[in-house]
Write a protein that holds these residues in place. Structure first.
Motif, PDB file in Angstrom:
ATOM      1  N   SER A  33       0.861  -1.189   0.000  1.00  0.00           N
ATOM      2  CA  SER A  33       0.000   0.000   0.000  1.00  0.00           C
ATOM      3  C   SER A  33       0.898   1.240   0.000  1.00  0.00           C
ATOM      4  O   SER A  33       2.087   1.163   0.340  1.00  0.00           O
ATOM      5  CB  SER A  33      -0.950   0.021   1.189  1.00  0.00           C
ATOM      6  N   PRO A  34       0.311   2.390  -0.390  1.00  0.00           N
ATOM      7  CA  PRO A  34       1.122   3.619  -0.379  1.00  0.00           C
ATOM      8  C   PRO A  34       1.653   3.880   1.027  1.00  0.00           C
ATOM      9  O   PRO A  34       1.024   3.517   2.020  1.00  0.00           O
ATOM     10  CB  PRO A  34       0.112   4.708  -0.769  1.00  0.00           C
ATOM     11  N   LEU A  35       2.817   4.491   1.106  1.00  0.00           N
ATOM     12  CA  LEU A  35       3.408   4.762   2.430  1.00  0.00           C
ATOM     13  C   LEU A  35       2.690   5.891   3.157  1.00  0.00           C
ATOM     14  O   LEU A  35       2.752   5.987   4.372  1.00  0.00           O
ATOM     15  CB  LEU A  35       4.885   5.143   2.274  1.00  0.00           C
ATOM     16  N   TYR A  36       2.033   6.750   2.388  1.00  0.00           N
ATOM     17  CA  TYR A  36       1.405   7.932   3.005  1.00  0.00           C
ATOM     18  C   TYR A  36      -0.052   8.043   2.582  1.00  0.00           C
ATOM     19  O   TYR A  36      -0.405   7.653   1.467  1.00  0.00           O
ATOM     20  CB  TYR A  36       2.165   9.202   2.582  1.00  0.00           C
ATOM     21  N   PRO A  37      -0.882   8.615   3.442  1.00  0.00           N
ATOM     22  CA  PRO A  37      -2.299   8.799   3.091  1.00  0.00           C
ATOM     23  C   PRO A  37      -2.469  10.027   2.196  1.00  0.00           C
ATOM     24  O   PRO A  37      -1.538  10.815   2.041  1.00  0.00           O
ATOM     25  CB  PRO A  37      -2.946   9.051   4.458  1.00  0.00           C
ATOM     26  N   SER A  38      -3.671  10.199   1.665  1.00  0.00           N
ATOM     27  CA  SER A  38      -3.995  11.425   0.938  1.00  0.00           C
ATOM     28  C   SER A  38      -4.226  12.524   1.945  1.00  0.00           C
ATOM     29  O   SER A  38      -4.920  12.311   2.946  1.00  0.00           O
ATOM     30  CB  SER A  38      -5.317  11.273   0.187  1.00  0.00           C
ATOM     31  N   LEU A  39      -3.700  13.664   1.690  1.00  0.00           N
ATOM     32  CA  LEU A  39      -4.009  14.794   2.563  1.00  0.00           C
ATOM     33  C   LEU A  39      -3.745  16.111   1.847  1.00  0.00           C
ATOM     34  O   LEU A  39      -3.050  16.139   0.830  1.00  0.00           O
ATOM     35  CB  LEU A  39      -3.286  14.708   3.916  1.00  0.00           C
ATOM     36  N   THR A  40      -4.352  17.160   2.356  1.00  0.00           N
ATOM     37  CA  THR A  40      -4.154  18.474   1.741  1.00  0.00           C
ATOM     38  C   THR A  40      -2.939  19.144   2.389  1.00  0.00           C
ATOM     39  O   THR A  40      -2.498  18.745   3.474  1.00  0.00           O
ATOM     40  CB  THR A  40      -5.373  19.378   1.958  1.00  0.00           C
ATOM     41  N   TRP A  41      -2.469  20.180   1.732  1.00  0.00           N
ATOM     42  CA  TRP A  41      -1.356  20.956   2.305  1.00  0.00           C
ATOM     43  C   TRP A  41      -1.769  21.495   3.691  1.00  0.00           C
ATOM     44  O   TRP A  41      -1.001  21.469   4.650  1.00  0.00           O
ATOM     45  CB  TRP A  41      -0.995  22.111   1.345  1.00  0.00           C
ATOM     46  N   LYS A  42      -3.038  21.917   3.710  1.00  0.00           N
ATOM     47  CA  LYS A  42      -3.566  22.455   4.966  1.00  0.00           C
ATOM     48  C   LYS A  42      -3.492  21.414   6.092  1.00  0.00           C
ATOM     49  O   LYS A  42      -3.038  21.695   7.192  1.00  0.00           O
ATOM     50  CB  LYS A  42      -5.028  22.800   4.710  1.00  0.00           C
ATOM     51  N   GLN A  43      -3.930  20.188   5.758  1.00  0.00           N
ATOM     52  CA  GLN A  43      -3.882  19.126   6.784  1.00  0.00           C
ATOM     53  C   GLN A  43      -2.436  18.800   7.148  1.00  0.00           C
ATOM     54  O   GLN A  43      -2.115  18.553   8.306  1.00  0.00           O
ATOM     55  CB  GLN A  43      -4.559  17.858   6.252  1.00  0.00           C
TER      56      GLN A  43
END
Ligand SMILES: O=C(O)CCC(=O)C(=O)O
Ligand SMILES: [Fe+2]
Length: 354
Positions: A323-333
């Protein structure tokens, strides 16, 4: 609607009283509050004696994308020459920076970053993560600098605003070009980054300019200009004056000084490009040391995506069996995470479902 970058930073304000800034020019000894030891920063070691040096890449190189990709993957940074930014403009931005920081403190304080503001004069944004103070002062430009510059230079602000505008235009173009080169080296194509559309020039990108001043320091070996950090950007493009101070960290080598090369720019991978490439391009730890002979100035262009855009590891860069090492997130998050976890942010979000 995209929130503006200034709103993103505003939601994580940094309150550090400016009233206790020392008069850097008059001190013969380092005050205790500015004296660093390894207890204050685990990575407070001197630069290594290694002969390793940051790659320097000429933008006319016939193997350009490969070189950029290799530098991003091994160092997370490189110097770039022949970048097309006029040397006259680099002189102008350096002149602006020098003029700004040479103003008397009471004038600079007229444009001090306000309680919940993000632009203007102040100490380093990362100051709140350390017990000791850094031997530097900064000025952040997000959006138009007009109001602040009018306070600093009632009669010359127009000229300075024009320099900032022209600098931003050149930096934005260069950042887009470097981004495509870096991603292109991994086989990522323009169609894969939809937010760069319609003209592949990342018009929706957001940016800030961070001007830094590291005054002459009476005891540089015990002081810290800007402590070790990674940038919360996709890419950062930095221009430094003719005085060394920037260092990048490599696990296998330690701290490596990035010597100023006239006319060249330093590019570093930020945390968001690290996430986008699923860690293939590591965001590089860097810091600024100071010296007892010359003032140092640096001008960083901090470049990132639209702040509400979801950033996630590009599927073609993720091993299909993992699985991807990182989740989806916004710059803000991401900035919200950084405000709490600072240099541990990437490991904190790794495999963490936000
Ligand atoms: O002054 C330097 O060389 C580094 C500046 C920097 O890392 C920053 O502004 O984020
Ligand atoms: Fe930085």
């Amino acid at each position: 609607m995209n929130s503006m970058l200034s709103d993103v930073f505003r939601s994580h304000p940094i309150h550090i009283p400016l009233s206790n800034l020392p008069d850097f020019t008059s001190l013969r000894h380092l005050p205790d509050s500015y004296t660093w030891t390894p207890k204050d920063d685990l990575l407070f070691s001197a630069a290594s004696a290694s002969d390793q040096s940051l790659p320097s890449i000429n933008l006319d190189d016939p193997h350009l994308a490969t070189r950029v990709g290799h530098a991003c993957a091994t160092w997370g940074a490189f110097q770039v020459t022949n970048h097309g930014v006029p040397s006259r403009l680099l002189d102008d931005i350096e002149f602006l920076t020098g003029s700004l920081f040479r103003l008397p403190v009471h004038r600079k304080l007229k444009a001090a970053r306000s309680e919940n503001g993000v632009s203007g004069y102040g100490v380093a944004r990362i100051a709140s993560f350390f017990n000791k103070q850094m031997w530097s002062e900064g000025f952040t430009v997000i959006g138009s600098p007009l109001d602040d510059f009018r306070k600093l230079w009632p009669n010359h602000h127009v000229k300075y605003c024009e320099i900032i505008k022209e600098y931003e235009e050149h930096m934005q173009k260069l950042a887009a070009k470097l981004m495509w080169l870096a991603l292109g080296s991994l086989g990522v194509e323009e169609k894969d980054i939809k937010w760069a559309w319609p003209s592949s020039d990342f018009q929706g990108a957001q940016a800030a300019i961070q001007l830094n001043h590291y005054p002459i320091c009476p005891e540089p070996d015990r002081a810290m200009g800007l402590a070790a950090h990674t940038d919360s950007t996709l890419l950062t493009i930095l221009y430094q004056n003719d005085t060394a101070g920037l260092q990048v960290f490599r696990d296998d080598v330690g701290w490596v000084t990035v010597p100023p090369v006239p006319g060249s720019l330093v590019v570093n991978v930020g945390d968001l490009l690290h996430i986008l490439t699923n860690g293939i391009f590591p965001s590089v730890l860097h810091r600024a040391r100071v010296n007892h002979v010359r003032s140092r100035f640096s001008m960083a262009y901090l470049w990132g995506p639209p702040s509400d855009l979801m950033i996630s590891p590009l599927p073609q860069l993720v091993d299909p069996l993992q699985s991807p090492l990182y989740p989806s997130l916004t710059w803000k998050q991401y900035l919200a995470t950084k405000a709490t976890h600072f240099n541990q942010s990437l490991s904190f979000i790794r495999n963490y479902d936000l």
